[in-house]
Enzyme design. Structure first.
Site, PDB file in Angstrom:
ATOM      1  N   ASP A 146       0.816  -1.212   0.000  1.00  0.00           N
ATOM      2  CA  ASP A 146       0.000   0.000   0.000  1.00  0.00           C
ATOM      3  C   ASP A 146       0.850   1.264   0.000  1.00  0.00           C
ATOM      4  OD1 ASP A 146      -2.085   1.825   0.370  1.00  0.00           O
ATOM      5  OD2 ASP A 146      -2.032   1.584   2.542  1.00  0.00           O
ATOM      6  N   SER A 149       0.015   4.192   2.873  1.00  0.00           N
ATOM      7  CA  SER A 149       0.305   4.113   4.306  1.00  0.00           C
ATOM      8  C   SER A 149       1.763   3.711   4.465  1.00  0.00           C
ATOM      9  CB  SER A 149      -0.626   3.106   5.003  1.00  0.00           C
ATOM     10  OG  SER A 149      -0.368   1.777   4.561  1.00  0.00           O
ATOM     11  N   ASN A 151       3.114   1.711   7.563  1.00  0.00           N
ATOM     12  CA  ASN A 151       3.436   0.684   8.555  1.00  0.00           C
ATOM     13  C   ASN A 151       3.207  -0.716   8.011  1.00  0.00           C
ATOM     14  OD1 ASN A 151       2.416   3.156  10.408  1.00  0.00           O
ATOM     15  ND2 ASN A 151       3.932   1.921  11.517  1.00  0.00           N
ATOM     16  N   TRP A 153       1.853  -4.266   9.344  1.00  0.00           N
ATOM     17  CA  TRP A 153       1.225  -4.956  10.463  1.00  0.00           C
ATOM     18  C   TRP A 153       0.604  -6.275  10.003  1.00  0.00           C
ATOM     19  CZ3 TRP A 153      -3.871  -6.268  10.336  1.00  0.00           C
ATOM     20  CH2 TRP A 153      -4.791  -5.455   9.657  1.00  0.00           C
ATOM     21  N   TYR A 193      -9.511   3.256  12.535  1.00  0.00           N
ATOM     22  CA  TYR A 193     -10.217   3.200  11.262  1.00  0.00           C
ATOM     23  C   TYR A 193     -11.613   3.768  11.439  1.00  0.00           C
ATOM     24  CZ  TYR A 193      -6.450   0.282   9.505  1.00  0.00           C
ATOM     25  OH  TYR A 193      -5.219  -0.182   9.122  1.00  0.00           O
ATOM     26  N   ASP A 332      -2.193   5.822  -5.137  1.00  0.00           N
ATOM     27  CA  ASP A 332      -2.407   4.898  -4.022  1.00  0.00           C
ATOM     28  C   ASP A 332      -2.711   3.487  -4.520  1.00  0.00           C
ATOM     29  OD1 ASP A 332      -3.024   3.646  -1.660  1.00  0.00           O
ATOM     30  OD2 ASP A 332      -4.786   4.855  -1.213  1.00  0.00           O
ATOM     31  N   THR A 335      -5.870   1.483  -2.972  1.00  0.00           N
ATOM     32  CA  THR A 335      -7.254   1.857  -3.274  1.00  0.00           C
ATOM     33  C   THR A 335      -7.592   1.400  -4.675  1.00  0.00           C
ATOM     34  OG1 THR A 335      -7.217   3.789  -1.817  1.00  0.00           O
ATOM     35  CG2 THR A 335      -8.858   3.789  -3.558  1.00  0.00           C
TER      36      THR A 335
END
Length: 442
Positions: A146, A149, A151, A153, A193, A332, A335
């Site tokens: 992505d 963003s 991070n 996780w 979120y 992005d 998306t």
């Protein structure tokens, strides 16, 4: 501030990704000596590195449309329930208001004080997934790569709201006790979120991209509660997120995986590139770009206006009689759709005859698809044209318009150029020079 696209979650479907990655020799020249972020690594390594390619699996349009229909039914049930509880207005008025068309507007307060944890993102709308491995021996996860963003996780063993075995076999979950290279950190991690928080703690381990890029001592988030992702996450196939944005928007200020790969000399050039197949799987390339994946001999480079997201200025957008002047966008990969200001998307929808749905998206009569005019994005003095029919996701007689209204508080982006745009244009993300390279995809 953090502004990511969308305020609520649709459900995405994926399929198991092949773990194998192919390796090809980088045809571009080694970076010259010049005091760049990765120079010290090249000085110490005389061996030419490779251009690393990793397959990305695409969720089929059929699966996407099926999930869209499920979300529509869920939204309708919720709408009726809300109307019955309030006993104030009818479901139709709740949806449209007085003479208004349903659009989606984000009013979430994303203040500076919330910068470290406030995220608004629709990952369930993403259509492309890839493999990442963590630990020693490696544990495999399917993640969304992505650019919106920063991070990494993944869920941990014992995570709550993290899927069930009877739904797609459950999520792959990280077991720190099974990794010889795990280092405990314990710092709390949380992202808010639209529907709630995703929380856990930071840990440290070796992260492997595309089999060949082993990033050591990478700090990442180990999630113990993914409730904020909603039911969409439970039913989706992806396990976690691997952010490819900049450190400046990373929760906790954690250096990104790709930043550390550059620092550790694991990639030839501080670049990565996306080739998203049209109705086919895609490819993510680390360390440069693949000249065979785009038309012509050169890329057109666009400087970033802001090195947080991959954000660029645009001189305008035009489709049919609709036209807007100077604006901006983020590119992005996380998306699926193209998003823009609600009033602009509504005007475009009216222009082509698309109709609003309960979930904020639009549908269009499939017989009208061939008549949709091309849309032109003027970026850094050049026109980037998408054929009108590429703005539709179609399956089984259902045609979903692949643009959606989203409104972000300033200084958020006006537009998000997601996978629909990136399928038409091979996209290179130059981390060090803070620019994006674009060329027509083959």
């Amino acid at each position: 501030m953090k502004f990511l696209a969308l305020s609520y979650l649709f459900l995405a479907l994926g399929v198991t990704l092949p773990a194998a990655a192919t390796v090809a020799t980088d045809s571009s020249a080694v970076l010259e000596e010049g005091k760049t972020l990765s120079d010290k690594n090249h000085d110490d390594d005389d061996t030419e590195k490779k251009l690393i390619r990793m397959p990305l699996r695409k969720v089929s349009d059929h699966e996407y449309v099926n999930r869209f229909l499920v979300k529509e039914r869920q939204a309708l049930m919720k709408l009726h329930h809300t109307a019955e509880q309030s006993n104030l207005v009818s479901p139709r008025k709740l949806l449209r208001g007085e003479g208004q068309t349903a659009t989606t507007t984000i009013t979430t307060d994303v203040s500076e004080k919330k910068q470290e944890s406030e995220i608004i993102k629709d990952y369930a709308n993403a259509q492309y997934y890839g493999i990442v491995k963590i630990g020693t021996p490696p544990q495999e996860f399917e993640v969304i790569y992505d650019t919106g963003s920063s991070n990494l996780w993944v869920p941990e063993v014992g995570c709550v709201h993290c899927g069930y075995k009877f739904i797609h076999g459950g999520k792959n979950k990280y077991d720190s006790q099974a990794s010889d290279s795990y280092v405990q950190d314990g710092t709390e991690f949380s992202i808010q979120y639209g529907s709630g928080a995703v929380s856990g703690v930071f840990g440290q381990d070796t992260v492997i991209l595309a089999e060949d890029i082993d990033v050591e001592n990478q700090k990442f988030a180990i999630i113990h509660d993914a409730g904020g992702m909603g039911i969409a996450y439970t039913f989706s196939f992806f396990d976690g997120i691997l952010g490819l944005g900049f450190d400046s928007i990373s929760v906790g200020g954690v250096p990104t995986v790709f930043h550390n790969a550059i620092e550790q000399g694991k990639v030839e050039k501080p670049m990565f590139s996306f080739y998203l197949g049209n109705n086919a799987d895609g490819e993510l390339t680390f360390g440069g770009y693949d000249e065979d994946k785009f038309v012509g001999e050169e890329l057109t480079w666009v400087p970033l206006s802001d090195a947080t997201y991959w954000r660029i200025d645009m001189e305008g957008v035009q489709i049919g009689l609709f036209k807007v002047g100077n604006t901006d966008a983020i590119v992005d990969s996380g998306t699926s759709l193209i998003t823009g200001p609600s009033k602009d998307i509504l005007a475009i929808a009216l222009e082509i005859g698309a109709k609003p749905t309960l979930t904020g998206q639009y549908t269009i009569d499939c017989e009208k698809v061939e008549n949709i005019p091309d849309i032109t994005w003027k970026i850094h003095g050049n026109d980037y044209v998408l054929p009108g029919k590429s703005l539709v996701i179609q399956s089984a007689g259902m045609c979903i318009f692949a643009m959606m209204g989203m409104d972000f508080p300033k200084p958020g982006p006006q537009w998000i150029l997601g996978d629909v745009f990136m399928r038409e244009y091979y996209t290179v993300f130059d981390y060090e020079s803070k620019r994006i390279g674009l060329a027509k995809a083959v």
